[in-house]
Design a protein around this motif. Structure first.
Motif, PDB file in Angstrom:
ATOM      1  N   TYR A   1       0.841  -1.202   0.000  1.00  0.00           N
ATOM      2  CA  TYR A   1       0.000   0.000   0.000  1.00  0.00           C
ATOM      3  C   TYR A   1       0.879   1.257   0.000  1.00  0.00           C
ATOM      4  CZ  TYR A   1      -3.663  -3.247   1.746  1.00  0.00           C
ATOM      5  OH  TYR A   1      -4.533  -4.296   1.932  1.00  0.00           O
ATOM      6  N   GLY A   2       1.919   1.239   0.815  1.00  0.00           N
ATOM      7  CA  GLY A   2       2.807   2.400   0.894  1.00  0.00           C
ATOM      8  C   GLY A   2       3.440   2.701  -0.450  1.00  0.00           C
ATOM      9  N   LYS A   3       3.955   1.663  -1.087  1.00  0.00           N
ATOM     10  CA  LYS A   3       4.604   1.885  -2.387  1.00  0.00           C
ATOM     11  C   LYS A   3       3.596   2.319  -3.445  1.00  0.00           C
ATOM     12  CE  LYS A   3       8.382  -1.362  -1.662  1.00  0.00           C
ATOM     13  NZ  LYS A   3       8.985  -2.611  -2.141  1.00  0.00           N
ATOM     14  N   ALA A   4       2.406   1.724  -3.405  1.00  0.00           N
ATOM     15  CA  ALA A   4       1.389   2.064  -4.410  1.00  0.00           C
ATOM     16  C   ALA A   4       0.975   3.525  -4.260  1.00  0.00           C
ATOM     17  CB  ALA A   4       0.172   1.139  -4.267  1.00  0.00           C
ATOM     18  N   CYS A   5       0.744   3.970  -3.021  1.00  0.00           N
ATOM     19  CA  CYS A   5       0.299   5.357  -2.818  1.00  0.00           C
ATOM     20  C   CYS A   5       1.408   6.326  -3.180  1.00  0.00           C
ATOM     21  CB  CYS A   5      -0.173   5.564  -1.376  1.00  0.00           C
ATOM     22  SG  CYS A   5      -1.693   4.655  -1.024  1.00  0.00           S
ATOM     23  N   GLU A   6       2.626   6.017  -2.803  1.00  0.00           N
ATOM     24  CA  GLU A   6       3.749   6.902  -3.142  1.00  0.00           C
ATOM     25  C   GLU A   6       3.910   7.031  -4.658  1.00  0.00           C
ATOM     26  OE1 GLU A   6       7.253   5.479  -1.094  1.00  0.00           O
ATOM     27  OE2 GLU A   6       6.231   5.819   0.836  1.00  0.00           O
ATOM     28  N   ARG A   7       3.799   5.890  -5.342  1.00  0.00           N
ATOM     29  CA  ARG A   7       3.966   5.934  -6.799  1.00  0.00           C
ATOM     30  C   ARG A   7       2.862   6.750  -7.454  1.00  0.00           C
ATOM     31  NH1 ARG A   7       5.154   7.411 -10.571  1.00  0.00           N
ATOM     32  NH2 ARG A   7       5.954   6.508 -12.508  1.00  0.00           N
ATOM     33  N   MET A   8       1.625   6.541  -6.997  1.00  0.00           N
ATOM     34  CA  MET A   8       0.498   7.231  -7.624  1.00  0.00           C
ATOM     35  C   MET A   8       0.452   8.707  -7.256  1.00  0.00           C
ATOM     36  SD  MET A   8      -0.640   4.980  -9.608  1.00  0.00           S
ATOM     37  CE  MET A   8      -2.051   5.866 -10.281  1.00  0.00           C
ATOM     38  N   ALA A   9       1.185   9.097  -6.220  1.00  0.00           N
ATOM     39  CA  ALA A   9       1.237  10.519  -5.849  1.00  0.00           C
ATOM     40  C   ALA A   9       2.220  11.296  -6.731  1.00  0.00           C
ATOM     41  CB  ALA A   9       1.624  10.663  -4.370  1.00  0.00           C
ATOM     42  N   GLN A  10       3.042  10.590  -7.510  1.00  0.00           N
ATOM     43  CA  GLN A  10       3.991  11.289  -8.397  1.00  0.00           C
ATOM     44  C   GLN A  10       3.234  11.950  -9.557  1.00  0.00           C
ATOM     45  OE1 GLN A  10       7.288  11.393  -7.464  1.00  0.00           O
ATOM     46  NE2 GLN A  10       6.413  10.331  -5.699  1.00  0.00           N
ATOM     47  N   PRO A  11       3.702  13.100  -9.993  1.00  0.00           N
ATOM     48  CA  PRO A  11       2.983  13.838 -11.042  1.00  0.00           C
ATOM     49  C   PRO A  11       2.789  13.036 -12.343  1.00  0.00           C
ATOM     50  CG  PRO A  11       4.717  15.198 -10.090  1.00  0.00           C
ATOM     51  CD  PRO A  11       4.879  13.836  -9.496  1.00  0.00           C
ATOM     52  N   ASP A  12       3.760  12.203 -12.714  1.00  0.00           N
ATOM     53  CA  ASP A  12       3.637  11.482 -13.987  1.00  0.00           C
ATOM     54  C   ASP A  12       2.588  10.372 -13.946  1.00  0.00           C
ATOM     55  OD1 ASP A  12       4.960   9.688 -12.373  1.00  0.00           O
ATOM     56  OD2 ASP A  12       6.479   9.145 -13.853  1.00  0.00           O
ATOM     57  N   ALA A  13       2.044  10.081 -12.768  1.00  0.00           N
ATOM     58  CA  ALA A  13       1.044   9.011 -12.663  1.00  0.00           C
ATOM     59  C   ALA A  13      -0.365   9.509 -12.968  1.00  0.00           C
ATOM     60  CB  ALA A  13       1.092   8.388 -11.264  1.00  0.00           C
ATOM     61  N   GLY A  14      -0.499  10.784 -13.304  1.00  0.00           N
ATOM     62  CA  GLY A  14      -1.821  11.326 -13.608  1.00  0.00           C
ATOM     63  C   GLY A  14      -2.617  11.588 -12.339  1.00  0.00           C
ATOM     64  N   ASP A  15      -3.915  11.865 -12.504  1.00  0.00           N
ATOM     65  CA  ASP A  15      -4.697  12.175 -11.307  1.00  0.00           C
ATOM     66  C   ASP A  15      -5.874  11.223 -11.117  1.00  0.00           C
ATOM     67  OD1 ASP A  15      -6.222  13.026 -13.359  1.00  0.00           O
ATOM     68  OD2 ASP A  15      -6.223  15.150 -12.805  1.00  0.00           O
ATOM     69  N   GLY A  16      -5.773  10.037 -11.712  1.00  0.00           N
ATOM     70  CA  GLY A  16      -6.831   9.043 -11.532  1.00  0.00           C
ATOM     71  C   GLY A  16      -6.762   8.400 -10.151  1.00  0.00           C
ATOM     72  N   PHE A  17      -7.714   7.529  -9.888  1.00  0.00           N
ATOM     73  CA  PHE A  17      -7.731   6.855  -8.588  1.00  0.00           C
ATOM     74  C   PHE A  17      -6.858   5.605  -8.606  1.00  0.00           C
ATOM     75  CE2 PHE A  17     -11.442   5.113 -10.902  1.00  0.00           C
ATOM     76  CZ  PHE A  17     -11.211   3.755 -10.786  1.00  0.00           C
ATOM     77  N   VAL A  18      -6.532   5.111  -7.419  1.00  0.00           N
ATOM     78  CA  VAL A  18      -5.842   3.824  -7.300  1.00  0.00           C
ATOM     79  C   VAL A  18      -6.608   2.985  -6.291  1.00  0.00           C
ATOM     80  CG1 VAL A  18      -4.180   4.705  -5.587  1.00  0.00           C
ATOM     81  CG2 VAL A  18      -3.641   2.627  -6.866  1.00  0.00           C
ATOM     82  N   THR A  19      -6.750   1.694  -6.598  1.00  0.00           N
ATOM     83  CA  THR A  19      -7.435   0.808  -5.658  1.00  0.00           C
ATOM     84  C   THR A  19      -6.432  -0.169  -5.060  1.00  0.00           C
ATOM     85  OG1 THR A  19      -7.993  -1.048  -7.141  1.00  0.00           O
ATOM     86  CG2 THR A  19      -9.455   0.874  -7.205  1.00  0.00           C
ATOM     87  N   ILE A  20      -6.658  -0.515  -3.793  1.00  0.00           N
ATOM     88  CA  ILE A  20      -5.840  -1.537  -3.127  1.00  0.00           C
ATOM     89  C   ILE A  20      -6.771  -2.635  -2.618  1.00  0.00           C
ATOM     90  CG2 ILE A  20      -3.890  -0.059  -2.467  1.00  0.00           C
ATOM     91  CD1 ILE A  20      -5.199   0.264   0.303  1.00  0.00           C
ATOM     92  N   ASN A  21      -6.272  -3.847  -2.565  1.00  0.00           N
ATOM     93  CA  ASN A  21      -7.073  -4.984  -2.105  1.00  0.00           C
ATOM     94  C   ASN A  21      -6.849  -5.196  -0.607  1.00  0.00           C
ATOM     95  OD1 ASN A  21      -8.243  -6.466  -4.660  1.00  0.00           O
ATOM     96  ND2 ASN A  21      -6.173  -5.780  -5.189  1.00  0.00           N
ATOM     97  N   VAL A  22      -7.959  -5.208   0.124  1.00  0.00           N
ATOM     98  CA  VAL A  22      -7.870  -5.345   1.580  1.00  0.00           C
ATOM     99  C   VAL A  22      -8.556  -6.642   1.983  1.00  0.00           C
ATOM    100  CG1 VAL A  22      -8.535  -4.319   3.783  1.00  0.00           C
ATOM    101  CG2 VAL A  22      -7.799  -2.844   1.894  1.00  0.00           C
TER     102      VAL A  22
END
Ligand code: C2E
Ligand code: MG
Ligand code: MG
Ligand code: MG
Length: 276
Positions: A100-121
């Motif tokens: 989760y930490g890596k996924a959120c950090e990666r998606m917070a980078q500007p090149d990842a766009g502004d879409g949503f990210v889902t994680i499996n819990v």
């Protein structure tokens, strides 16, 4: 610790295929358990991102972050190869937090766009006291706005201890984090109780999608139409069809009014978000 010592003695070179459908003996499991602990310490669990598309115009609206073990010798392993053992030996939560930490950090980078990210819990994880607080802390430190995160839950996660689960989901929603129901149609829940839960998305299981373009697909068509009628039209829940592999499946879903989709036809899970 004799047991640990034995696992270490087995050592390198013993790479039975870690396929969970095969019988695995206690010694193999123990060796895997030791390897999982080592992998956690070395940060070997990484997210792969699979794009989620609008079916009408092909726009990428978000990604699902899927767990992979970047194993130094065996390559990239999918969850089916190690999640059961990780859960049994109590390491799945730590693995999930790493991901989760890596996924959120990666998606917070500007090149990842502004879409949503889902994680499996996983169901057990969701019911742990402090899960929501820890998730919000992780969001704060990763810099991802809570509005861009969705947690994917399976039906069994909602059925066990529904009062506690609802309270957790409501606190998360108040903070901006939304919830999606994963693998819909494979569990025991009915469409009827969906309206009572704080869900903003529903994912139709690939089992139904797979049958859409086959001769015997009439049943699947009926199920998918019913989900779309109730979830999307009556309750305003976004519906995502999972596992779209063919154009015929995509076209059938579009014709039924399904708005969103995910599957090998559009993109496989990749180490980077779509377009990077
Ligand atoms: P899921 O959440 O239902 O994820 C969808 C699975 O379908 C993924 O498998 C994905 O790679 C696969 N898939 C996507 N498109 C297609 C397609 O067009 N055709 C086919 N045949 N398959 C497709 P994956 O990555 O092996 O994950 C399997 C399951 O493992 C997931 O099912 C989820 O339940 C679990 N999982 C994944 N990531 C995590 C995680 O971070 N934590 C935990 N606890 N479980 C996870
Ligand atoms: Mg999922
Ligand atoms: Mg799913
Ligand atoms: Mg699934």
């Amino acid at each position: 610790d004799i047991a640990l010592y034995r696992a270490k003695q087995l050592g390198r070179g013993r790479y039975a295929l870690f396929d969970e459908t095969m019988e695995r003996n206690a010694v193999d499991e123990l060796a895997l358990e030791v390897e999982l602990r080592h992998a956690l310490q070395h940060g070997e669990f990484v997210p792969y991102f699979q794009p989620i598309f609008r079916l009408d115009n092909g726009e990428v609206v978000g990604h699902e972050a899927l767990l992979r073990w970047n194993h130094p010798r065996r390559g990239v392993l999918p969850p089916g190869d190690f999640v059961r053992v990780a859960r049994d030996c109590g390491q799945l939560e730590a693995i999930d937090w790493q991901l989760y930490g890596k996924a959120c950090e990666r998606m917070a980078q500007p090149d990842a766009g502004d879409g949503f990210v889902t994680i499996n819990v996983s169901p057990l994880h969701l019911r742990h006291a402090g899960f929501d607080r820890q998730l919000l802390q992780l969001l704060a430190s990763s810099g991802l706005p809570p509005e861009r995160l969705l947690i994917e839950l399976t039906e069994d996660a909602l059925l066990e201890d529904p009062v506690l689960v609802r309270a957790t989901l409501e606190r998360l929603r108040a903070a901006g984090v939304q919830a999606a129901l994963d693998d819909f149609g494979t569990g025991y829940s009915s469409l009827g109780y969906l309206h009572s839960l704080p869900l903003s998305k529903l994912k139709i299981d690939q089992m139904f999608v797979r049958e859409l373009d086959t001769a015997g697909g009439a049943g699947a068509n009926t199920v998918v139409s019913a989900i779309l009628t109730l979830a999307a039209r009556a309750l305003g829940i976004d519906v995502i069809a999972e596992g779209i592999e063919t154009e015929a499946q995509r076209d059938a879903l579009r014709a039924m009014g399904c708005e969103f989709g995910q599957g090998f036809l559009f993109g496989r899970p990749q180490p980077q978000p779509h377009g990077v």
